[in-house]
Enzyme design. Structure first.
Site, mmCIF file in Angstrom:
data_model
loop_
_atom_site.group_PDB
_atom_site.id
_atom_site.type_symbol
_atom_site.label_atom_id
_atom_site.label_comp_id
_atom_site.label_asym_id
_atom_site.label_seq_id
_atom_site.Cartn_x
_atom_site.Cartn_y
_atom_site.Cartn_z
ATOM 1 N N ASP A 65 -59.566 46.573 -78.321
ATOM 2 C CA ASP A 65 -60.786 45.848 -77.927
ATOM 3 C C ASP A 65 -61.110 46.196 -76.467
ATOM 4 O O ASP A 65 -61.622 45.370 -75.716
ATOM 5 C CB ASP A 65 -60.612 44.327 -78.096
ATOM 6 C CG ASP A 65 -61.946 43.585 -78.158
ATOM 7 O OD1 ASP A 65 -63.014 44.231 -78.166
ATOM 8 O OD2 ASP A 65 -61.924 42.345 -78.170
ATOM 9 N N HIS A 121 -54.472 38.527 -74.707
ATOM 10 C CA HIS A 121 -55.339 37.859 -75.684
ATOM 11 C C HIS A 121 -54.540 36.998 -76.665
ATOM 12 O O HIS A 121 -55.050 36.007 -77.198
ATOM 13 C CB HIS A 121 -56.155 38.893 -76.470
ATOM 14 C CG HIS A 121 -57.367 39.383 -75.743
ATOM 15 N ND1 HIS A 121 -57.308 40.288 -74.716
ATOM 16 C CD2 HIS A 121 -58.674 39.078 -75.893
ATOM 17 C CE1 HIS A 121 -58.532 40.528 -74.275
ATOM 18 N NE2 HIS A 121 -59.375 39.810 -74.968
ATOM 19 N N LEU A 130 -62.139 35.633 -71.833
ATOM 20 C CA LEU A 130 -61.733 37.039 -71.826
ATOM 21 C C LEU A 130 -62.870 37.907 -72.343
ATOM 22 O O LEU A 130 -63.559 37.549 -73.301
ATOM 23 C CB LEU A 130 -60.483 37.238 -72.686
ATOM 24 C CG LEU A 130 -59.212 36.560 -72.151
ATOM 25 C CD1 LEU A 130 -58.096 36.619 -73.196
ATOM 26 C CD2 LEU A 130 -58.754 37.221 -70.850
ATOM 27 N N HIS A 171 -65.347 36.303 -85.250
ATOM 28 C CA HIS A 171 -66.306 35.440 -84.552
ATOM 29 C C HIS A 171 -66.804 34.403 -85.562
ATOM 30 O O HIS A 171 -67.993 34.277 -85.818
ATOM 31 C CB HIS A 171 -67.444 36.257 -83.945
ATOM 32 C CG HIS A 171 -66.988 37.121 -82.802
ATOM 33 N ND1 HIS A 171 -66.897 36.660 -81.506
ATOM 34 C CD2 HIS A 171 -66.557 38.402 -82.778
ATOM 35 C CE1 HIS A 171 -66.439 37.631 -80.723
ATOM 36 N NE2 HIS A 171 -66.221 38.701 -81.474
ATOM 37 N N ALA A 185 -66.917 36.564 -75.514
ATOM 38 C CA ALA A 185 -67.675 36.894 -74.299
ATOM 39 C C ALA A 185 -69.091 37.354 -74.632
ATOM 40 O O ALA A 185 -69.799 37.840 -73.766
ATOM 41 C CB ALA A 185 -66.939 37.984 -73.525
HETATM 42 ZN ZN LIG Z 1 -64.723 43.548 -79.577
#
Ligand SMILES: [Zn+2]
Length: 384
Positions: free
Chosen positions: A267, A246, A300, A191, A138
Site C-alpha cells: 500500500d 498499519h 495513516l 473500505h 485517508a
Molecule cells: Zn491503498
C-alpha cells in the site's frame, strides 16, 4: 539475449524445496534448476534466489504515484522493481473519475509495453471509488461514489484491471461486484462495514478477497463480528500491509494462523521519500520515519515500504524464508491464476531476486534480464 553467465547462482527456492546450484535462464523464461536438492528441513545457505516479489496494492514510490501520468507511473514502478518487486498491480485510489480513467489508461498502456527496468504489470488495482464513506481511511469521502455497475463494466472492458476493491454493501455494490467479476477481475471487500450476511452474499456474487485486512474495515469485536472477523473465519485469500505499523506484528501473526493464503502488500504511497510534508492523492500528508499520515497526525496515508521491507519484516517476526516467499510472491500469483509468476520452475517467467545472508538485495531479474538493484541495507522494522 541473456547469456548463461547471467543465470543466478545460490540456494534457489523451488516448489519442491531448496536447490543449491543455479537457475538456468533462457530468454525470458526459466530453463532449468540445476544443482543439489536439500533434504527437507535443511537450512539453505545464502545467497538465496527466490521468486521476485509481487505487489498487488501499491500507489506510488520514489516521488511519483498513480496521479503522475504514464511517465510518473513508469517511474514509480521502476523504483519498486529496483527493490525486487518484479510484478505489480499499480493501484488507483478514490479521486475524480477523469483522473482514475487517466491512470487506468496509463496502466493498461504500460502493461502492454514493458520497458527496460520495469516490472511485469499484471493490470491495475482499482481501489474505489465504489467504497463506503464510513471507512475512508485517508481517502476523500466527497469523491466516493455509490456503485455504478455500468461505469465499472465499461472500465473493465476498456482497461486492464486485475484487482478491485469494492464495499459490497453500498447501494449498487452488488452490480459492481458482479460486473467486475464477470470481466475477470479479482474483487475484494475493503473500505467496508459490511455485515457477515452482506459478505456472505458478496462472496456468492463473486467477491474473493479482502483489502488491507483490518485497515479501513470493521474489526474483531467478539459479539459484533465485523469485516475482519469474517475474513479470519472464512477467507482463503486476504492482503495485509506488512509495514508493522498499519497492523501490529502480533495481529499479523494471528491473521497468518487464520487465513491460509494471507499475503503481503505495501500500500506504498511514499516509499523512498525523505521525511517532510508533501501531497498525496491531492491531499497534504506528512512523513515521519516510517509513518505517513494526514496532517491530523493519526490517519495513516499509505506506507513507506517496498515488498523487500515486507519480506524482511515477516522474517524478523519469525516467519520462515519459505513461507515469507509464499506471502510476498507465490500466493499473489496463485490468486491471479498466474502459473507463470511467483515460482522458480522450468517454464516460468524468469522474475527473480537474489538476497545475501542479511537479506540484502544482491540482484533482480525481470523476464530474464538482470536490472541493477537499489542499494539498501536491511533496517530493523520501525517500532509500531
Ligand atoms: Zn491503498
Amino acid at each position: 539475449m541473456t547469456s548463461l553467465d547471467a543465470s543466478p547462482e545460490g540456494s534457489a527456492l523451488t516448489p519442491d524445496g531448496w536447490v543449491e546450484g543455479r537457475v538456468a535462464l533462457e530468454g525470458e523464461r526459466i530453463k532449468a534448476i540445476e544443482g543439489r536438492k536439500l533434504p527437507k528441513g535443511a537450512t539453505p545457505q545464502a545467497p538465496y534466489v527466490i521468486p521476485g516479489f509481487i505487489d498487488l496494492h501499491v500507489h506510488g514510490g520514489g516521488g511519483a504515484d498513480w496521479l503522475s501520468g504514464e511517465a510518473g507511473i513508469r517511474a514509480f514502478i521502476r523504483y519498486h522493481a529496483s527493490h525486487g518487486t518484479t510484478a505489480m498491480a499499480p493501484t488507483t485510489a478514490v479521486g475524480p473519475v477523469a483522473r482514475i480513467e487517466e491512470a487506468l489508461a496509463a496502466i493498461t498502456a504500460i502493461a502492454a509495453d514493458r520497458r527496460a527496468g520495469e516490472p511485469v504489470v499484471v493490470g491495475a488495482h482499482l481501489e474505489g471509488p465504489f467504497v463506503n464513506p464510513k471507512r475512508p481511511g485517508a481517502m476523500d469521502v466527497s469523491l466516493m461514489l455509490a456503485g455504478d455497475p455500468e461505469l465499472a463494466a465499461r472500465w473493465a472492458r476498456q482497461y486492464r484491471i486485475a484487482v478491485a476493491t469494492v464495499a459490497p454493501e453500498i447501494p449498487g455494490g452488488r452490480g459492481v461486484v458482479e460486473a467486475l467479476t464477470r470481466a475477470g477481475c479479482r474483487v475484494q471487500a475493503g473500505h467496508s462495514v459490511a455485515t457477515p450476511d452482506e459478505l456472505a452474499h458478496a462472496f456468492h456474487w463473486g467477491c474473493c478477497g479482502f483489502t488491507h485486512l483490518f485497515n479501513a474495515m470493521t474489526g474483531l469485536e467478539h459479539r459484533a463480528p465485523g469485516v475482519a472477523t469474517y475474513a479470519l473465519a472464512k477467507a482463503e485469500y486476504a492482503e495485509m500491509i506488512c509495514d508493522m505499523i498499519h497492523v501490529d506484528p502480533l495481529v499479523v501473526l494471528a491473521a497468518r494462523r487464520a487465513i491460509p493464503r494471507l499475503y503481503a502488500i505495501t500500500d506504498a504511497s511514499a516509499a523512498g521519500l525523505p521525511d517532510g510534508e508533501f501531497e498525496w492523492g491531492g491531499r497534504k500528508v506528512i512523513k515521519r520515519g516510517g509513518r505517513i499520515t494526514l496532517m491530523n497526525g493519526t490517519t495513516l496515508a499509505g506506507s513507506a515500504i517496498t515488498m523487500l521491507d515486507a519480506f524482511r519484516n515477516l522474517v524478523q517476526l519469525g516467519v520462515g524464508l519459505d513461507e515469507a516467499v509464499e506471502m510476498t510472491s507465490t500466493r499473489q500469483a496463485d490468486y491471479l491464476g498466474r502459473r507463470d509468476l511467483g515460482r522458480i520452475e522450468a517454464g516460468a517467467r524468469a522474475c527473480l531476486v537474489k538476497l545475501g545472508p542479511k537479506l540484502e538485495l544482491k540482484g533482480v531479474w525481470i523476464d530474464g534480464q538482470s536490472i541493477s538493484p537499489a542499494v539498501s541495507e536491511p533496517e530493523p522494522a520501525p517500532a509500531a
